[in-house]
Design a protein around this motif. Structure first.
Motif, PDB file in Angstrom:
ATOM      1  N   ALA A 102       0.849  -1.195   0.000  1.00 52.26           N
ATOM      2  CA  ALA A 102       0.000   0.000   0.000  1.00 52.26           C
ATOM      3  C   ALA A 102       0.881   1.240   0.000  1.00 52.26           C
ATOM      4  O   ALA A 102       2.094   1.162   0.231  1.00 52.26           O
ATOM      5  CB  ALA A 102      -0.907   0.022   1.237  1.00 52.26           C
ATOM      6  N   VAL A 103       0.242   2.365  -0.240  1.00 58.19           N
ATOM      7  CA  VAL A 103       0.890   3.642   0.007  1.00 58.19           C
ATOM      8  C   VAL A 103       0.585   4.012   1.459  1.00 58.19           C
ATOM      9  O   VAL A 103      -0.579   3.996   1.878  1.00 58.19           O
ATOM     10  CB  VAL A 103       0.379   4.750  -0.942  1.00 58.19           C
ATOM     11  CG1 VAL A 103       1.016   6.084  -0.594  1.00 58.19           C
ATOM     12  CG2 VAL A 103       0.681   4.377  -2.393  1.00 58.19           C
ATOM     13  N   TYR A 104       1.613   4.324   2.194  1.00 59.56           N
ATOM     14  CA  TYR A 104       1.488   4.651   3.611  1.00 59.56           C
ATOM     15  C   TYR A 104       1.631   6.166   3.785  1.00 59.56           C
ATOM     16  O   TYR A 104       2.598   6.767   3.307  1.00 59.56           O
ATOM     17  CB  TYR A 104       2.551   3.919   4.420  1.00 59.56           C
ATOM     18  CG  TYR A 104       2.252   2.453   4.598  1.00 59.56           C
ATOM     19  CD1 TYR A 104       2.348   1.573   3.524  1.00 59.56           C
ATOM     20  CD2 TYR A 104       1.865   1.946   5.837  1.00 59.56           C
ATOM     21  CE1 TYR A 104       2.042   0.228   3.675  1.00 59.56           C
ATOM     22  CE2 TYR A 104       1.577   0.591   5.996  1.00 59.56           C
ATOM     23  CZ  TYR A 104       1.665  -0.259   4.912  1.00 59.56           C
ATOM     24  OH  TYR A 104       1.373  -1.586   5.075  1.00 59.56           O
ATOM     25  N   TYR A 105       0.666   6.723   4.500  1.00 56.72           N
ATOM     26  CA  TYR A 105       0.625   8.170   4.723  1.00 56.72           C
ATOM     27  C   TYR A 105       0.805   8.486   6.203  1.00 56.72           C
ATOM     28  O   TYR A 105       0.187   7.859   7.067  1.00 56.72           O
ATOM     29  CB  TYR A 105      -0.715   8.742   4.267  1.00 56.72           C
ATOM     30  CG  TYR A 105      -1.012   8.577   2.794  1.00 56.72           C
ATOM     31  CD1 TYR A 105      -1.694   7.461   2.333  1.00 56.72           C
ATOM     32  CD2 TYR A 105      -0.593   9.542   1.874  1.00 56.72           C
ATOM     33  CE1 TYR A 105      -1.970   7.307   0.984  1.00 56.72           C
ATOM     34  CE2 TYR A 105      -0.863   9.391   0.526  1.00 56.72           C
ATOM     35  CZ  TYR A 105      -1.544   8.270   0.090  1.00 56.72           C
ATOM     36  OH  TYR A 105      -1.807   8.118  -1.245  1.00 56.72           O
ATOM     37  N   CYS A 106       1.623   9.502   6.458  1.00 57.29           N
ATOM     38  CA  CYS A 106       1.780  10.024   7.804  1.00 57.29           C
ATOM     39  C   CYS A 106       0.781  11.157   7.993  1.00 57.29           C
ATOM     40  O   CYS A 106       0.657  12.030   7.119  1.00 57.29           O
ATOM     41  CB  CYS A 106       3.211  10.522   8.003  1.00 57.29           C
ATOM     42  SG  CYS A 106       3.521  11.213   9.626  1.00 57.29           S
ATOM     43  N   THR A 107       0.075  11.146   9.104  1.00 55.72           N
ATOM     44  CA  THR A 107      -0.983  12.129   9.343  1.00 55.72           C
ATOM     45  C   THR A 107      -0.877  12.677  10.759  1.00 55.72           C
ATOM     46  O   THR A 107      -0.231  12.072  11.628  1.00 55.72           O
ATOM     47  CB  THR A 107      -2.367  11.490   9.159  1.00 55.72           C
ATOM     48  OG1 THR A 107      -2.574  10.524  10.205  1.00 55.72           O
ATOM     49  CG2 THR A 107      -2.484  10.774   7.815  1.00 55.72           C
ATOM     50  N   ALA A 108      -1.570  13.792  11.014  1.00 55.33           N
ATOM     51  CA  ALA A 108      -1.486  14.404  12.343  1.00 55.33           C
ATOM     52  C   ALA A 108      -2.773  15.161  12.681  1.00 55.33           C
ATOM     53  O   ALA A 108      -3.460  15.677  11.789  1.00 55.33           O
ATOM     54  CB  ALA A 108      -0.303  15.360  12.416  1.00 55.33           C
ATOM     55  N   ARG A 109      -3.045  15.196  13.979  1.00 58.70           N
ATOM     56  CA  ARG A 109      -4.208  15.940  14.492  1.00 58.70           C
ATOM     57  C   ARG A 109      -3.896  16.292  15.941  1.00 58.70           C
ATOM     58  O   ARG A 109      -3.320  15.471  16.660  1.00 58.70           O
ATOM     59  CB  ARG A 109      -5.464  15.100  14.417  1.00 58.70           C
ATOM     60  CG  ARG A 109      -6.677  15.819  14.993  1.00 58.70           C
ATOM     61  CD  ARG A 109      -7.964  15.108  14.755  1.00 58.70           C
ATOM     62  NE  ARG A 109      -9.073  15.936  15.188  1.00 58.70           N
ATOM     63  CZ  ARG A 109     -10.257  15.946  14.612  1.00 58.70           C
ATOM     64  NH1 ARG A 109     -10.493  15.155  13.576  1.00 58.70           N
ATOM     65  NH2 ARG A 109     -11.222  16.717  15.062  1.00 58.70           N
ATOM     66  N   PRO A 110      -4.298  17.474  16.401  1.00 59.21           N
ATOM     67  CA  PRO A 110      -4.074  17.794  17.822  1.00 59.21           C
ATOM     68  C   PRO A 110      -4.688  16.723  18.719  1.00 59.21           C
ATOM     69  O   PRO A 110      -5.844  16.313  18.514  1.00 59.21           O
ATOM     70  CB  PRO A 110      -4.770  19.146  17.989  1.00 59.21           C
ATOM     71  CG  PRO A 110      -4.721  19.766  16.645  1.00 59.21           C
ATOM     72  CD  PRO A 110      -4.885  18.627  15.677  1.00 59.21           C
ATOM     73  N   SER A 111      -3.930  16.274  19.686  1.00 57.01           N
ATOM     74  CA  SER A 111      -4.438  15.240  20.597  1.00 57.01           C
ATOM     75  C   SER A 111      -5.603  15.775  21.414  1.00 57.01           C
ATOM     76  O   SER A 111      -5.595  16.921  21.855  1.00 57.01           O
ATOM     77  CB  SER A 111      -3.320  14.781  21.538  1.00 57.01           C
ATOM     78  OG  SER A 111      -2.386  13.971  20.869  1.00 57.01           O
ATOM     79  N   TYR A 112      -6.572  14.926  21.630  1.00 54.23           N
ATOM     80  CA  TYR A 112      -7.758  15.278  22.425  1.00 54.23           C
ATOM     81  C   TYR A 112      -7.950  14.208  23.482  1.00 54.23           C
ATOM     82  O   TYR A 112      -7.875  13.008  23.198  1.00 54.23           O
ATOM     83  CB  TYR A 112      -8.984  15.371  21.521  1.00 54.23           C
ATOM     84  CG  TYR A 112     -10.262  15.666  22.252  1.00 54.23           C
ATOM     85  CD1 TYR A 112     -11.274  14.712  22.351  1.00 54.23           C
ATOM     86  CD2 TYR A 112     -10.461  16.902  22.864  1.00 54.23           C
ATOM     87  CE1 TYR A 112     -12.441  14.976  23.027  1.00 54.23           C
ATOM     88  CE2 TYR A 112     -11.634  17.169  23.547  1.00 54.23           C
ATOM     89  CZ  TYR A 112     -12.618  16.208  23.625  1.00 54.23           C
ATOM     90  OH  TYR A 112     -13.783  16.472  24.301  1.00 54.23           O
ATOM     91  N   ALA A 113      -8.194  14.679  24.729  1.00 53.54           N
ATOM     92  CA  ALA A 113      -8.306  13.750  25.856  1.00 53.54           C
ATOM     93  C   ALA A 113      -9.672  13.070  25.870  1.00 53.54           C
ATOM     94  O   ALA A 113     -10.437  13.211  26.808  1.00 53.54           O
ATOM     95  CB  ALA A 113      -8.050  14.484  27.158  1.00 53.54           C
ATOM     96  N   ALA A 114      -9.948  12.313  24.819  1.00 54.37           N
ATOM     97  CA  ALA A 114     -11.215  11.604  24.726  1.00 54.37           C
ATOM     98  C   ALA A 114     -11.195  10.366  25.621  1.00 54.37           C
ATOM     99  O   ALA A 114     -10.135   9.818  25.916  1.00 54.37           O
ATOM    100  CB  ALA A 114     -11.466  11.186  23.281  1.00 54.37           C
ATOM    101  N   VAL A 115     -12.379   9.941  26.051  1.00 52.86           N
ATOM    102  CA  VAL A 115     -12.489   8.750  26.906  1.00 52.86           C
ATOM    103  C   VAL A 115     -11.903   7.531  26.205  1.00 52.86           C
ATOM    104  O   VAL A 115     -11.223   6.709  26.821  1.00 52.86           O
ATOM    105  CB  VAL A 115     -13.966   8.502  27.271  1.00 52.86           C
ATOM    106  CG1 VAL A 115     -14.126   7.162  27.988  1.00 52.86           C
ATOM    107  CG2 VAL A 115     -14.486   9.641  28.146  1.00 52.86           C
ATOM    108  N   LEU A 116     -12.122   7.431  24.903  1.00 52.31           N
ATOM    109  CA  LEU A 116     -11.607   6.253  24.195  1.00 52.31           C
ATOM    110  C   LEU A 116     -10.145   6.404  23.817  1.00 52.31           C
ATOM    111  O   LEU A 116      -9.584   5.509  23.192  1.00 52.31           O
ATOM    112  CB  LEU A 116     -12.473   5.986  22.952  1.00 52.31           C
ATOM    113  CG  LEU A 116     -12.836   7.130  22.012  1.00 52.31           C
ATOM    114  CD1 LEU A 116     -11.647   7.558  21.192  1.00 52.31           C
ATOM    115  CD2 LEU A 116     -13.967   6.701  21.102  1.00 52.31           C
TER     116      LEU A 116
END
Length: 131
Positions: A93-107
């Motif tokens: 596959a093509v592998y992608y690096c991604t990012a998002r601000p961390s959120y203190a979700a219960v899960l």
């Protein structure tokens, strides 16, 4: 400007190993969840793995890679690694690096980010596993 530079892809025989790297810049690395998504030809995109430093830290692995892939980070280098062992042809596959601000979700920040989607995507790196 947020930049995510993935590298380390290539051609490997089944059973072999590869290590992908994701060099990040333009944001506070410790505050983000970094995830690896992959997309094989003709298939839907899949979230393979994720890592976050939020709280006690969090990691996520898709069932398809659990036990074979290991995600880690070097916060001093703003780099995330994906060690891929026992590779199978279906890992191609093509592998992608991604990012998002961390959120203190219960899960957990990783599952939350993987579910709701990543904000930033880098160019992919191709992994080909021959049988």
């Amino acid at each position: 400007e947020v930049q995510l530079q993935a590298s380390g892809g290539g051609l490997v025989q089944a059973g072999g190993s590869l290590r992908l790297s994701c060099a990040a810049s333009g944001f506070t690395f410790d505050d983000y969840a970094i995830g690896w998504f992959r997309q094989a030809p003709g298939k839907e995109r899949e979230g393979a793995s994720c890592i976050s430093s939020l709280g006690d830290g969090d990691t996520y692995y898709a069932d398809s890679v659990k036990g074979r892939f290991t995600i880690s980070s070097d916060n001093a280098k703003n780099t995330v690694y994906l060690q891929m062992n026992s590779l199978k042809p279906e890992d191609t596959a093509v592998y992608y690096c991604t990012a998002r601000p961390s959120y203190a979700a219960v899960l957990g920040p990783c599952r939350w980010s993987m579910y709701y989607g990543m904000d930033y995507w880098g160019k992919g790196t191709l992994v080909t596993v021959s049988s």
